[in-house]
Design a protein around this motif. Structure first.
Motif, short mmCIF file in Angstrom:
data_model
loop_
_atom_site.label_atom_id
_atom_site.label_comp_id
_atom_site.label_asym_id
_atom_site.label_seq_id
_atom_site.Cartn_x
_atom_site.Cartn_y
_atom_site.Cartn_z
N ARG B 21 0.83 -1.20 0.00
CA ARG B 21 0.00 0.00 0.00
C ARG B 21 0.87 1.26 0.00
O ARG B 21 0.66 2.18 -0.76
N LYS B 24 2.90 1.68 -3.27
CA LYS B 24 2.06 2.17 -4.36
C LYS B 24 1.85 3.69 -4.21
O LYS B 24 1.94 4.44 -5.17
N ALA B 165 -0.72 5.43 4.87
CA ALA B 165 -0.86 4.11 5.49
C ALA B 165 -2.24 3.89 6.08
O ALA B 165 -2.70 2.76 6.15
N TYR B 166 -2.91 4.96 6.50
CA TYR B 166 -4.12 4.74 7.29
C TYR B 166 -5.38 5.42 6.75
O TYR B 166 -6.46 5.22 7.29
N PHE B 167 -5.24 6.22 5.73
CA PHE B 167 -6.43 6.98 5.32
C PHE B 167 -6.83 6.74 3.87
O PHE B 167 -7.58 7.53 3.29
N GLY B 168 -6.32 5.62 3.30
CA GLY B 168 -6.79 5.19 1.99
C GLY B 168 -6.73 6.28 0.93
O GLY B 168 -5.82 7.11 0.91
N ARG B 169 -7.73 6.23 0.09
CA ARG B 169 -7.73 7.11 -1.07
C ARG B 169 -7.79 8.59 -0.67
O ARG B 169 -7.10 9.42 -1.25
N ASP B 170 -8.63 8.88 0.30
CA ASP B 170 -8.71 10.27 0.77
C ASP B 170 -7.34 10.73 1.25
O ASP B 170 -6.94 11.88 1.03
N ARG B 172 -4.42 9.69 0.32
CA ARG B 172 -3.50 9.95 -0.80
C ARG B 172 -3.81 11.30 -1.44
O ARG B 172 -2.90 12.05 -1.79
#
Ligand SMILES: [Fe+2]
Ligand SMILES: [Fe+2]
Lengths: 557, 473
Positions: B21, B24, B165-170, B172
């Motif tokens: 993750r 990427k 690492a912890y907040f996914g798409r938002d 990023r």
């Protein structure tokens, strides 16, 4: 008042053999539903008596069952007469007030919602199945009794100088005629506004002459001519309907067998539907999985019968929704999953929709699926469609995903996870507002809808997100976490605010009588149900039947 | 996609090489970060060798490896303080329960916001200071500036790590936004006002590093007490680096003060300005300005957000676990001084709502200790001048004192009095112009501009005249 007592679980399945409160008889094209409520047959024995043909949820579950069965089991019936079976000069006194005033708020709301759904199903049968309902009021119909009549196509009242129709909720109980009454007198019967106002504040209502004059009823006969007059009118009406039916409707009917439900540790399951409560989330989340038809019959046309997949699966879904609503108040979020052989689902659906053109049975199946989907729309719980690997959200089942508040889709490397539109998504299962779920999803955005409809074949996750068909498409890196967080976040929000928000957002587009009943009348009623002027210690609903008068706070809000 | 040897290029203790993750997310973000650095990072000595410390592990000494490095080649790493076994939530309604290793959905948005606001300050100060080395008073100071800059860059990495690492798409998307905003940009400014002003002189730089970075220290300290363990661990590691930034600011100001005291003695009529120095009165005005500017960053004295953050365990108090016995902060009050009808009146508010003010007070006492050390230095230099930390009510633009006037002693004064005296309390335009006029580079090793004293010691045991920046490449 026992506002917090834990009521026993409710079972929504019944059968005419077991009715306590109704008698269903069929005589050629005319069926008669006689309402004779057993005083001691209430849902919570010993707590209230169902006097004067007043009803509770149990009475309405039987009525809903009868309406449903008449459509499937008696296609030859053109007219359904609802009439009273009490010796007293009363047709129906409406919802039982003792029951209402002791019921917890959530139960009241669910009770009203269910009775409203029963009444819209009566109108649905009238409008789409060639089964017209007639209220043959052989005694006074007050409150919910008259609202039941309002759901019928015709209202006939006995003219005996005594019987009346009335909506006494406002003057007597300090609540609303919330089972469609206020909506139907204006939007369906188109009664003059000031006369409607007079009627709704006049506790004793109108007897036949005034009621006829102001269109609150359609016909009246004196006592001596009542039996004969109504019988002839029913037969005439039946003949008229037969002449205008768009498709042939005759027997034999298709009997609806009882659903087989297995209770499990975590929920329950039927043949095609599973319900699993998520204990990790404090039982605030339930997963409802609907499975497609057995794939071995994929190429053959589905069997025309009660066990045919679509009817069975959606009856199970309907039952699951009702049980979740009433027996699992704590569940705030329903995760919808669809599994199965996509080709089989589409083949089944195609046969159903093809059949609906000229076969009343398939037409009924289609109408029933539409009603169940509307039950989803009206459910005051959040729905997330979880379009995971191996999912089968195609056509009819995709419609279920579109009924959800959000859609989460797994984005796989090879694009195998996909959804597929069919004609099922183009308006054959309309919402209460009369439009398709795609139209409600993209309010006023024809281009967006066309872009979706134009796609040929399967639509992978990335494209789904581009087209706006799903809320998020997430690859394996993000999937688990995002979905978990979305769930946790959802169930942490105020359930009341969510219910209100969802009910607003789900119904983009115009209004109909039906949406106004749920969205306007019910919302006001539910507000009043919380107000001291109704349910406070000296509120009108609490005081009903007591020697003291209610005391109001006269400030308008 | 460029191949990156992660562990070599990006020192870390989060097992980056095996975290798909993160990899990427970084594949895209890392090149964008380098572009950002080259575009709006330090614009002077961009490709020169600088004597910098680099953190390559969290072991003793591992976080401070010294050597020459060209800044774009700096190995910005991702480090969290080591995980404490059985750590429990220090504060709030969940105090005593196990800390969270994942973000609870309920707090996702607010946690993300907290992290983004903190993260936004890190690149902002690098942008604000990007031209400063052109007027460096010495190579030693230029090196300190660059050290602070690369570490602020690393702090951005640390925060971006959490987002990735912890907040996914938002998360990023937010990480991308952190590189898109620019200090002082009209269209895409940095989130907090204090981080949008350019930093154009070295008195300002040292004030900023002493006072505004210290705000960062206290914010990080409150987040180090978070129930969200990865955030707590990240902040704890950042605090070790922040100490050096505060040292740069405090000692920089002290050197300017010492020099002022020396020039005071040397100048014929006692005004250091005559000999090209900065007088202590002017320094005091800058201190007044930057102290009060920085305390505005703590937020409103009484705040429901602050109460929510504390209640849900997202933030604790400074040294919550060590300095406090009672961690719910419920049923307690704090007296806050309000202005009512022209008078200052104390009013009780629930303690949780006063958390911003409590952190501000801790910060102010820390600043007080700094001022005491400066005054000791002034005493050593034989000056009678003493620096004074102004009241936290003085010159506020945020909070309950913003609409009133206070003198530096914290007394309520009239608007007229304020107008007539403000120029003696805060830097005037001519003060600023004077300070600017002194900004000329000194790039000869061991030499210092006239307004600043040489440090007592060099960096990492090196002599003061060490070539901290190789000016020839
Ligand atoms: Fe920092
Ligand atoms: Fe810093």
């Amino acid at each position: 008042m026992g506002h917090d007592f834990a009521y026993p679980p409710v079972d929504f399945e019944t059968h005419p053999d077991r009715y306590k409160h109704w008698k269903l008889s069929v005589d050629g094209p005319v069926a008669t539903l006689v309402m004779a409520v057993a005083e001691d047959g209430g849902m919570w024995p010993g707590r209230y008596e169902l006097k004067l043909n007043s009803y509770d949820l149990g009475v309405d579950i039987e009525l809903a069952d009868a309406v449903q069965r008449l459509r499937f089991e008696h296609p030859e019936v053109r007219v359904v007469q609802i009439t009273g079976g009490l010796d007293a000069k009363i047709f129906c006194a409406g919802a039982n007030i003792r029951m209402l005033s002791m019921a917890p708020h959530a139960f009241k709301v669910n009770f009203c919602k269910f009775t409203n759904e029963t009444r819209t199903s009566i109108e649905d049968a009238t409008d789409h199945s060639g089964q017209h309902y007639v209220a043959a009021l052989n005694g006074t119909a007050s409150g919910g009794g008259y609202e039941l009549a309002l759901a019928c196509e015709k209202i006939w009242l006995i003219d005996d100088g005594n019987a009346a129709v009335s909506l006494p909720e406002v003057p007597l109980l300090g609540v609303l005629p919330g089972t469609g009454g206020l909506t139907r007198i204006t939007d369906k019967r188109r009664i003059r506004r000031d006369m409607a106002d007079v009627f709704c504040t006049k506790a004793e209502g109108f007897r036949a002459r005034d009621a006829l004059k102001h269109d609150f009823i359609d016909a009246a006969w004196p006592r001596s001519q009542w039996e004969e007059g109504t019988a002839r009118a029913a037969v005439d009406l039946a003949a008229e309907i037969t002449d205008t039916l768009p498709l042939k409707k005759d027997g034999p009917g298709v009997a609806l067998p009882a659903l087989e439900r297995d209770d499990t540790d975590d929920g329950w399951s039927y043949r095609f539907v599973d319900v699993v409560l998520d204990h990790d989330n404090g039982d605030r989340v339930a997963t409802v999985t609907i499975k497609g038809p057995p794939s071995d019959g994929a190429d053959a046309d589905p069997v025309r019968g009660a066990d045919t997949w679509c009817l069975r699966a959606f009856r199970e879904l309907d039952d699951a929704l009702l049980r979740l609503r009433v027996n699992h108040l704590g569940v705030g979020l329903i995760l919808l999953r669809a599994e199965g052989d996509r080709d089989a689902i589409l083949a089944h659906e195609a046969a159903m929709l093809r059949g609906a053109d000229d076969d009343w049975f398939w037409r009924e199946v289609q109408l029933f699926v539409a009603r169940t989907l509307r039950r989803v729309d009206n459910t005051s719980k959040t729905f997330f469609a979880i379009i995971d690997e191996g999912s089968a959200f195609v056509g009819t089942l995709l419609e279920l995903a579109l009924a959800a508040d959000r859609q989460y889709m797994f984005l796989d490397d090879d694009g195998e996870n996909s959804v597929l539109l069919s004609e099922a998504n183009e308006g054959v299962f309309p919402m209460a507002s009369g439009i398709s779920r795609l139209e409600a999803r993209f309010p006023g955005d024809r281009d967006a809808i066309e872009a979706v409809v134009e796609v040929e074949g399967e639509i992978d996750a990335e494209t789904c997100e581009e087209l706006g068909l799903v809320t998020l498409s997430l690859d394996d890196i993000d999937w688990e976490d995002e979905v978990r967080i979305a769930i946790e976040e959802r169930v942490s929000l105020s359930p009341d605010a969510l219910t209100g928000m969802e009910q607003n957002l789900r119904f983009g587009g115009g209004e109909t009588c039906e949406t106004k009943i749920y969205g306007r009348l019910s919302a006001w009623q539910n507000w009043i149900f919380q107000r001291p002027n109704a349910v406070g210690d000296r509120g009108a609903l609490s005081m009903f039947g007591h020697p003291e008068r209610p005391i109001f706070d006269f400030n308008r809000t | 996609m460029a191949h990156i040897d992660y562990d070599e290029r990006i020192p870390n203790n989060v097992d980056l090489a095996h975290d798909r993750r993160l990899k990427k997310a970084l594949e895209k973000w890392q090149p964008a970060y380098l572009d950002w650095w080259k575009g709006v990072g330090p614009q002077v000595f961009k490709g020169n060798d600088i004597y910098l410390r680099t953190a390559i592990s969290t072991e003793a000494g591992g976080w401070a490896n010294f050597g020459y490095v060209k800044m774009p080649d700096y190995r910005w790493g991702i480090f969290l303080a080591d995980r404490e076994e059985d750590r429990t939530i220090p504060a709030g309604d969940h105090a005593g329960q196990p800390v969270w290793q994942e973000v609870p959905g309920e707090y996702r948005n607010v946690l993300k916001r907290i992290i983004v606001v903190q993260a936004d300050t890190e690149p902002a100060s690098v942008e604000q200071q990007r031209w400063l080395a052109a007027t460096a008073p010495s190579l030693y100071d230029a090196r300190n500036l660059f050290q602070v800059n690369v570490e602020e860059g690393r702090h951005l990495w640390a925060m971006v790590y959490l987002l990735h690492a912890y907040f996914g798409r938002d998360g990023r998307a937010e990480a991308d936004e952190l590189l898109a905003r620019r200090a002082g940009d009209d269209d895409k400014p940095r989130i907090l006002d204090a981080f949008n002003q350019p930093c154009q002189d070295w008195l300002t730089f040292h004030c900023f590093t002493c006072f505004t970075d210290r705000d960062g220290k206290y914010q990080l300290g409150a987040l180090a007490e978070s129930a969200f363990d990865p955030l707590s661990r990240t902040c704890r590691f950042m605090l070790t680096e922040e100490a050096h930034h505060l040292f740069v600011g405090e000692s920089g100001l002290e050197r300017i003060m010492r020099r002022a005291a020396q020039l005071e003695r040397e100048a014929p009529n006692g005004d250091p300005r005559e000999l090209g120095g900065i007088d202590l009165q002017t320094i005091q005005k800058y201190v007044n300005y930057w102290f009060t500017y920085s305390i505005d960053l703590f937020g409103s004295e009484v705040s429901t957000n602050a109460a929510d953050y504390f209640a849900s365990g997202l933030k604790g108090r400074w040294r919550e676990a060590k300095d406090h016995d009672e961690h719910s902060a419920l049923h307690q009050q704090k007296t806050i001084e309000y202005v009512e009808d022209g008078r200052v009146v104390g009013r009780e508010v629930p303690l949780r709502n006063a958390m911003n003010e409590i952190l501000r007070e801790d910060y102010a006492s820390d600043c007080d200790r700094v001022v005491k050390r400066w005054n000791k230095a002034l005493e050593e230099e034989g000056s009678d001048f003493r620096m004074v930390l102004p009241s936290t009510k003085f010159h506020r633009r945020q909070g309950i004192y913003a609409d009133h006037h206070f003198n530096p002693a914290g007394e309520l004064i009239s608007a007229d009095e304020w107008e007539s005296k403000r120029d003696s309390w805060l830097p005037t335009e001519s003060d600023r112009q004077y300070v600017h006029s002194l900004m000329k580079p000194v790039y000869e090793p061991g030499k210092f501009a006239n307004y600043i004293a040489a440090p007592r010691r060099g960096i990492h045991g090196q002599p003061v005249e060490f070539e901290y920046v190789r000016t020839d490449g």
